[in-house]
Design a protein around this motif. Sequence first.
Motif, PDB file in Angstrom:
ATOM      1  N   LEU A   1     -16.624   3.562  22.782  1.00 50.77           N
ATOM      2  CA  LEU A   1     -15.222   3.440  23.182  1.00 50.77           C
ATOM      3  C   LEU A   1     -14.853   4.551  24.168  1.00 50.77           C
ATOM      4  O   LEU A   1     -14.130   4.331  25.124  1.00 50.77           O
ATOM      5  CB  LEU A   1     -14.295   3.512  21.972  1.00 50.77           C
ATOM      6  CG  LEU A   1     -14.202   2.258  21.124  1.00 50.77           C
ATOM      7  CD1 LEU A   1     -13.427   2.558  19.852  1.00 50.77           C
ATOM      8  CD2 LEU A   1     -13.548   1.114  21.888  1.00 50.77           C
ATOM      9  N   VAL A   2     -15.378   5.739  23.916  1.00 51.25           N
ATOM     10  CA  VAL A   2     -15.068   6.889  24.768  1.00 51.25           C
ATOM     11  C   VAL A   2     -15.885   6.869  26.056  1.00 51.25           C
ATOM     12  O   VAL A   2     -15.347   7.027  27.154  1.00 51.25           O
ATOM     13  CB  VAL A   2     -15.304   8.211  24.000  1.00 51.25           C
ATOM     14  CG1 VAL A   2     -15.169   9.404  24.926  1.00 51.25           C
ATOM     15  CG2 VAL A   2     -14.340   8.326  22.834  1.00 51.25           C
ATOM     16  N   ALA A   3     -17.194   6.656  25.926  1.00 54.23           N
ATOM     17  CA  ALA A   3     -18.098   6.769  27.076  1.00 54.23           C
ATOM     18  C   ALA A   3     -18.330   5.451  27.796  1.00 54.23           C
ATOM     19  O   ALA A   3     -18.822   5.430  28.921  1.00 54.23           O
ATOM     20  CB  ALA A   3     -19.437   7.350  26.614  1.00 54.23           C
ATOM     21  N   GLY A   4     -18.002   4.343  27.143  1.00 51.68           N
ATOM     22  CA  GLY A   4     -18.274   3.036  27.733  1.00 51.68           C
ATOM     23  C   GLY A   4     -19.683   2.576  27.398  1.00 51.68           C
ATOM     24  O   GLY A   4     -20.476   3.297  26.795  1.00 51.68           O
ATOM     25  N   GLY A   5     -19.968   1.373  27.775  1.00 50.38           N
ATOM     26  CA  GLY A   5     -21.290   0.817  27.526  1.00 50.38           C
ATOM     27  C   GLY A   5     -21.348   0.036  26.233  1.00 50.38           C
ATOM     28  O   GLY A   5     -20.338  -0.193  25.568  1.00 50.38           O
ATOM     29  N   THR A   6     -22.541  -0.367  25.897  1.00 44.83           N
ATOM     30  CA  THR A   6     -22.765  -1.161  24.692  1.00 44.83           C
ATOM     31  C   THR A   6     -23.754  -0.438  23.793  1.00 44.83           C
ATOM     32  O   THR A   6     -24.356   0.558  24.187  1.00 44.83           O
ATOM     33  CB  THR A   6     -23.329  -2.558  25.047  1.00 44.83           C
ATOM     34  OG1 THR A   6     -24.566  -2.370  25.750  1.00 44.83           O
ATOM     35  CG2 THR A   6     -22.361  -3.345  25.918  1.00 44.83           C
ATOM     36  N   VAL A   7     -23.930  -0.970  22.610  1.00 45.59           N
ATOM     37  CA  VAL A   7     -24.896  -0.426  21.663  1.00 45.59           C
ATOM     38  C   VAL A   7     -26.103  -1.353  21.671  1.00 45.59           C
ATOM     39  O   VAL A   7     -25.960  -2.566  21.541  1.00 45.59           O
ATOM     40  CB  VAL A   7     -24.287  -0.331  20.256  1.00 45.59           C
ATOM     41  CG1 VAL A   7     -25.320   0.156  19.258  1.00 45.59           C
ATOM     42  CG2 VAL A   7     -23.075   0.593  20.255  1.00 45.59           C
ATOM     43  N   SER A   8     -27.280  -0.793  21.837  1.00 46.61           N
ATOM     44  CA  SER A   8     -28.488  -1.618  21.901  1.00 46.61           C
ATOM     45  C   SER A   8     -28.999  -1.932  20.502  1.00 46.61           C
ATOM     46  O   SER A   8     -28.762  -1.184  19.547  1.00 46.61           O
ATOM     47  CB  SER A   8     -29.584  -0.893  22.689  1.00 46.61           C
ATOM     48  OG  SER A   8     -30.079   0.202  21.936  1.00 46.61           O
TER      49      SER A   8
ATOM     50  N   PHE B   1     -20.959  -6.937  14.335  1.00 44.34           N
ATOM     51  CA  PHE B   1     -19.818  -6.156  13.879  1.00 44.34           C
ATOM     52  C   PHE B   1     -19.391  -5.144  14.947  1.00 44.34           C
ATOM     53  O   PHE B   1     -18.208  -4.996  15.242  1.00 44.34           O
ATOM     54  CB  PHE B   1     -20.165  -5.435  12.574  1.00 44.34           C
ATOM     55  CG  PHE B   1     -19.113  -4.463  12.133  1.00 44.34           C
ATOM     56  CD1 PHE B   1     -17.934  -4.919  11.563  1.00 44.34           C
ATOM     57  CD2 PHE B   1     -19.295  -3.098  12.286  1.00 44.34           C
ATOM     58  CE1 PHE B   1     -16.950  -4.028  11.154  1.00 44.34           C
ATOM     59  CE2 PHE B   1     -18.328  -2.200  11.888  1.00 44.34           C
ATOM     60  CZ  PHE B   1     -17.144  -2.672  11.321  1.00 44.34           C
ATOM     61  N   ILE B   2     -20.365  -4.458  15.539  1.00 43.08           N
ATOM     62  CA  ILE B   2     -20.052  -3.474  16.581  1.00 43.08           C
ATOM     63  C   ILE B   2     -19.392  -4.154  17.769  1.00 43.08           C
ATOM     64  O   ILE B   2     -18.402  -3.653  18.317  1.00 43.08           O
ATOM     65  CB  ILE B   2     -21.318  -2.701  17.004  1.00 43.08           C
ATOM     66  CG1 ILE B   2     -21.759  -1.766  15.870  1.00 43.08           C
ATOM     67  CG2 ILE B   2     -21.086  -1.921  18.291  1.00 43.08           C
ATOM     68  CD1 ILE B   2     -23.084  -1.068  16.115  1.00 43.08           C
ATOM     69  N   GLU B   3     -19.910  -5.302  18.174  1.00 44.85           N
ATOM     70  CA  GLU B   3     -19.315  -6.051  19.290  1.00 44.85           C
ATOM     71  C   GLU B   3     -17.864  -6.391  18.983  1.00 44.85           C
ATOM     72  O   GLU B   3     -16.987  -6.276  19.844  1.00 44.85           O
ATOM     73  CB  GLU B   3     -20.129  -7.321  19.546  1.00 44.85           C
ATOM     74  CG  GLU B   3     -19.624  -8.154  20.696  1.00 44.85           C
ATOM     75  CD  GLU B   3     -19.776  -7.502  22.058  1.00 44.85           C
ATOM     76  OE1 GLU B   3     -19.081  -7.947  22.995  1.00 44.85           O
ATOM     77  OE2 GLU B   3     -20.576  -6.558  22.191  1.00 44.85           O
ATOM     78  N   LEU B   4     -17.595  -6.773  17.739  1.00 44.67           N
ATOM     79  CA  LEU B   4     -16.239  -7.085  17.304  1.00 44.67           C
ATOM     80  C   LEU B   4     -15.337  -5.858  17.451  1.00 44.67           C
ATOM     81  O   LEU B   4     -14.186  -5.970  17.877  1.00 44.67           O
ATOM     82  CB  LEU B   4     -16.284  -7.547  15.843  1.00 44.67           C
ATOM     83  CG  LEU B   4     -15.011  -8.025  15.194  1.00 44.67           C
ATOM     84  CD1 LEU B   4     -14.558  -9.339  15.816  1.00 44.67           C
ATOM     85  CD2 LEU B   4     -15.231  -8.195  13.694  1.00 44.67           C
ATOM     86  N   ARG B   5     -15.855  -4.687  17.114  1.00 44.04           N
ATOM     87  CA  ARG B   5     -15.071  -3.450  17.186  1.00 44.04           C
ATOM     88  C   ARG B   5     -14.865  -2.941  18.612  1.00 44.04           C
ATOM     89  O   ARG B   5     -13.964  -2.136  18.850  1.00 44.04           O
ATOM     90  CB  ARG B   5     -15.747  -2.345  16.371  1.00 44.04           C
ATOM     91  CG  ARG B   5     -15.784  -2.585  14.903  1.00 44.04           C
ATOM     92  CD  ARG B   5     -14.423  -2.478  14.313  1.00 44.04           C
ATOM     93  NE  ARG B   5     -14.487  -2.703  12.875  1.00 44.04           N
ATOM     94  CZ  ARG B   5     -13.582  -2.291  12.038  1.00 44.04           C
ATOM     95  NH1 ARG B   5     -12.537  -1.650  12.473  1.00 44.04           N
ATOM     96  NH2 ARG B   5     -13.695  -2.542  10.751  1.00 44.04           N
ATOM     97  N   LEU B   6     -15.711  -3.379  19.547  1.00 44.79           N
ATOM     98  CA  LEU B   6     -15.631  -2.865  20.918  1.00 44.79           C
ATOM     99  C   LEU B   6     -14.890  -3.792  21.878  1.00 44.79           C
ATOM    100  O   LEU B   6     -14.618  -3.403  23.006  1.00 44.79           O
ATOM    101  CB  LEU B   6     -17.044  -2.617  21.465  1.00 44.79           C
ATOM    102  CG  LEU B   6     -17.809  -1.453  20.857  1.00 44.79           C
ATOM    103  CD1 LEU B   6     -19.216  -1.381  21.437  1.00 44.79           C
ATOM    104  CD2 LEU B   6     -17.076  -0.136  21.071  1.00 44.79           C
ATOM    105  N   THR B   7     -14.571  -5.005  21.457  1.00 40.46           N
ATOM    106  CA  THR B   7     -13.937  -5.956  22.369  1.00 40.46           C
ATOM    107  C   THR B   7     -12.692  -6.564  21.737  1.00 40.46           C
ATOM    108  O   THR B   7     -12.518  -6.552  20.517  1.00 40.46           O
ATOM    109  CB  THR B   7     -14.909  -7.096  22.742  1.00 40.46           C
ATOM    110  OG1 THR B   7     -15.310  -7.777  21.550  1.00 40.46           O
ATOM    111  CG2 THR B   7     -16.148  -6.568  23.452  1.00 40.46           C
ATOM    112  N   GLY B   8     -11.834  -7.107  22.577  1.00 36.98           N
ATOM    113  CA  GLY B   8     -10.662  -7.844  22.114  1.00 36.98           C
ATOM    114  C   GLY B   8      -9.777  -7.058  21.174  1.00 36.98           C
ATOM    115  O   GLY B   8      -9.547  -5.868  21.339  1.00 36.98           O
ATOM    116  N   GLU B   9      -9.288  -7.760  20.165  1.00 39.40           N
ATOM    117  CA  GLU B   9      -8.411  -7.133  19.191  1.00 39.40           C
ATOM    118  C   GLU B   9      -9.125  -6.026  18.435  1.00 39.40           C
ATOM    119  O   GLU B   9      -8.525  -5.027  18.048  1.00 39.40           O
ATOM    120  CB  GLU B   9      -7.885  -8.181  18.197  1.00 39.40           C
ATOM    121  CG  GLU B   9      -6.902  -7.591  17.217  1.00 39.40           C
ATOM    122  CD  GLU B   9      -6.351  -8.619  16.249  1.00 39.40           C
ATOM    123  OE1 GLU B   9      -6.174  -8.260  15.083  1.00 39.40           O
ATOM    124  OE2 GLU B   9      -6.105  -9.761  16.670  1.00 39.40           O
TER     125      GLU B   9
END
Length: 196
Positions: A165-172, A90-98
């Motif tokens: 979204l603000v700082a960049g990176g991914t969630v582990s 879900f987080i990946e969905l919110r951080l990429t693409g649409e």
Amino acid sequence: MPTDRRTLLADAAIDVLAATGIRGLTHRAVDRAANLPPGTTSAYYRTRQALLTALVRRLVALDQAELQAIGERTSVPHSVEELTTAIAAFIELRLTGEGRRRSLARYACALESVHHPELREILVARENAGRQVVRDFLAAQGVMDADDRTVTLLTCVDGLVFDRLVAGGTVSDREIHGLVAAALRQPAPGEGTRAP
């Protein structure tokens, strides 16, 4: 692509807001983004507030449809690892693409709602199948206050999305696992009670 003109304009407004921020959200910018003649947006949404309200309503409708679909195709997880995997997707969905575009627009609208309570009413968290999956998992694990813990867990997930979204990176997975574990933790005897 939507065929309804109002929906087309609201979708274009989401794009403009995500790309340029709240100051860039103008009728002209939406006309350009929708590839429509100048004045089209103002013919449908006379004021900037009407345009912003339509944008927020569309954003919520898209989010609710997405969360409902996720919940309907996801069975209740049986383990912390399964829930962690589902939340990570879900987080990946919110951080990429649409999803990224909508997340940026959503947070801009959330900040704007501080000054426009009518937007806050539209943005308030709603029930959906995705939320229910989390609540059912927590309840199945014996969490007594599953409703409150669900809200807290999903608010923390939202905070991780905002931060990345603000700082960049991914969630582990470790971060997500920690949030799920915290949601499952039972209070120690006497914890959470107030002294008289």
